[in-house]
Design an enzyme around this catalytic site. Structure first.
Site, PDB file in Angstrom:
ATOM      1  N   SER A 111     -80.744  52.012 -18.734  1.00 45.29           N
ATOM      2  CA  SER A 111     -79.401  52.304 -18.234  1.00 45.29           C
ATOM      3  C   SER A 111     -78.382  51.404 -18.936  1.00 45.29           C
ATOM      4  O   SER A 111     -78.303  51.411 -20.158  1.00 45.29           O
ATOM      5  CB  SER A 111     -79.361  52.162 -16.702  1.00 45.29           C
ATOM      6  OG  SER A 111     -78.189  52.742 -16.165  1.00 45.29           O
ATOM      7  N   GLU A 210     -80.683  59.707 -22.437  1.00 45.08           N
ATOM      8  CA  GLU A 210     -80.827  60.088 -21.030  1.00 45.08           C
ATOM      9  C   GLU A 210     -79.497  59.800 -20.338  1.00 45.08           C
ATOM     10  O   GLU A 210     -78.662  59.055 -20.846  1.00 45.08           O
ATOM     11  CB  GLU A 210     -81.973  59.334 -20.357  1.00 45.08           C
ATOM     12  CG  GLU A 210     -81.858  57.813 -20.374  1.00 45.08           C
ATOM     13  CD  GLU A 210     -81.052  57.246 -19.214  1.00 45.08           C
ATOM     14  OE1 GLU A 210     -80.900  57.929 -18.187  1.00 45.08           O
ATOM     15  OE2 GLU A 210     -80.556  56.120 -19.353  1.00 45.08           O
ATOM     16  N   HIS A 277     -83.381  58.143 -15.394  1.00 44.13           N
ATOM     17  CA  HIS A 277     -83.055  57.781 -14.018  1.00 44.13           C
ATOM     18  C   HIS A 277     -83.761  58.639 -12.976  1.00 44.13           C
ATOM     19  O   HIS A 277     -83.529  58.461 -11.776  1.00 44.13           O
ATOM     20  CB  HIS A 277     -81.551  57.896 -13.790  1.00 44.13           C
ATOM     21  CG  HIS A 277     -80.737  56.807 -14.422  1.00 44.13           C
ATOM     22  ND1 HIS A 277     -80.473  56.771 -15.767  1.00 44.13           N
ATOM     23  CD2 HIS A 277     -80.128  55.723 -13.879  1.00 44.13           C
ATOM     24  CE1 HIS A 277     -79.727  55.708 -16.039  1.00 44.13           C
ATOM     25  NE2 HIS A 277     -79.505  55.060 -14.920  1.00 44.13           N
TER      26      HIS A 277
END
Length: 306
Positions: A111, A210, A277
């Site tokens: 992330s 992502e 995630h």
């Protein structure tokens, strides 16, 4: 783009838990500490691992100090991030890259930690692990996720991730085979690195992407920004992870939008990888040599550790 690989972690090794971005949840970090103990690792929380300053885990100086302390301490053999959130870009310029190069240590996170891993690639060519933070959630990251992270940190085995047809991006496929270092991570962080020293030269690379909780028009905008900036010129291939809770009311659809933005690049594109995630997140090395086989639906990556 030859990567530097830290030694694989061994039972008895000490690892420092750091929060380079947002504040962590102590109860979830307790669960992460249990996992590390079960792997035989000695977890050392950084001095500011539990700090909170609004949406940041303490001041920029304190977050950088924890990272630099970990990189400088010969007893610490791994640097494991508690979570993402926001804030890594604010302090990456303060990292002591000379210390990283003197004593390479495996760094794991995802992330917002994409910004940290980009900086470590730029400053030290350090391979890292894109995997769950240690503020652990057993519901989202069950036993298979834990084993995937353990293997990425503690073994030198190649990592193989196969497309799962139930993943939202599984319908995104441009057949072919490509090889190159796997670079990337979260789309927002990749795009926000444009114009900085940290955006990698993606020539010959396989781009890992992502995202979470972004409407489709914003995802379109970010890929369009990457295209127009020239960042995708010379790319070898694309590996698409999870695009979790990414939807809107315009009726476009995630798969058609991704095919529109990526399908004409002239390189293999493989979607449906459980990386990101979403539930069942798996860990993959970044900076290590990868082969994306979009025909067979398999991503294979060399270990991040040696």
């Amino acid at each position: 783009m030859h990567a530097i690989k830290a030694p694989a972690l061994q039972p008895g090794d000490a690892v420092m838990l750091v929060s380079p971005s947002g504040p962590t949840r102590p109860e979830r970090l307790d669960r992460g500490l249990e996992l590390l103990a079960g792997w035989g690792l000695r977890a050392v929380p950084g001095p500011h691992a539990y700090a909170r300053d609004g949406y940041l885990a303490g001041s920029d100086a304190d977050r950088a100090a924890d990272l630099n302390a970990a990189f400088a301490d010969p007893e610490i053999r791994g640097v494991l991030c508690t979570r993402g959130g926001y804030g890594a870009q604010r302090m990456v310029d303060a990292i002591d890259m000379a210390a990283v190069r003197r004593d390479p240590k495996v760094v794991a996170g995802f992330s917002d930690i994409t910004a940290l891993q980009f900086a470590l690639w730029r400053g030290a060519r350090l391979a890292a692990v894109h995997g769950p933070g240690l503020a652990w959630n057993d519901e989202r990251t069950p036993a298979a996720s834990a084993e995937s992270l353990r293997a990425a940190l503690m073994t030198t085995d190649p990592v193989t991730v196969k497309t799962i047809e139930t993943e939202d991006t599984a319908g995104v496929r441009v057949p072919g085979i490509a090889a190159g270092p796997l670079l990337g991570g979260n789309l927002c962080l990749i795009t926000s690195s444009i114009g900085t020293a940290d955006l990698p030269d993606l020539t010959g690379a396989v781009l890992l992407v992502e995202e979470v909780q972004e409407p489709l028009y914003k995802i379109d905008r970010m890929f369009t920004h990457l295209r127009r900036s020239g960042a995708l010129d010379g790319l070898a291939g694309v590996a698409l992870g999870q695009f979790t809770d990414c939807s809107d009311d315009w009726g476009t659809g995630l798969v058609p939008m991704l095919l529109d933005r990526l399908g004409d690049l002239g390189v293999p594109v493989l979607g449906g990888l459980p990386i990101g995630h979403g539930p069942g997140q798996l860990s993959v090395p970044v900076g290590a040599l990868a082969t994306v086989d979009a025909t067979a639906g398999v991503l294979t990556v060399e270990a991040a550790v040696g």
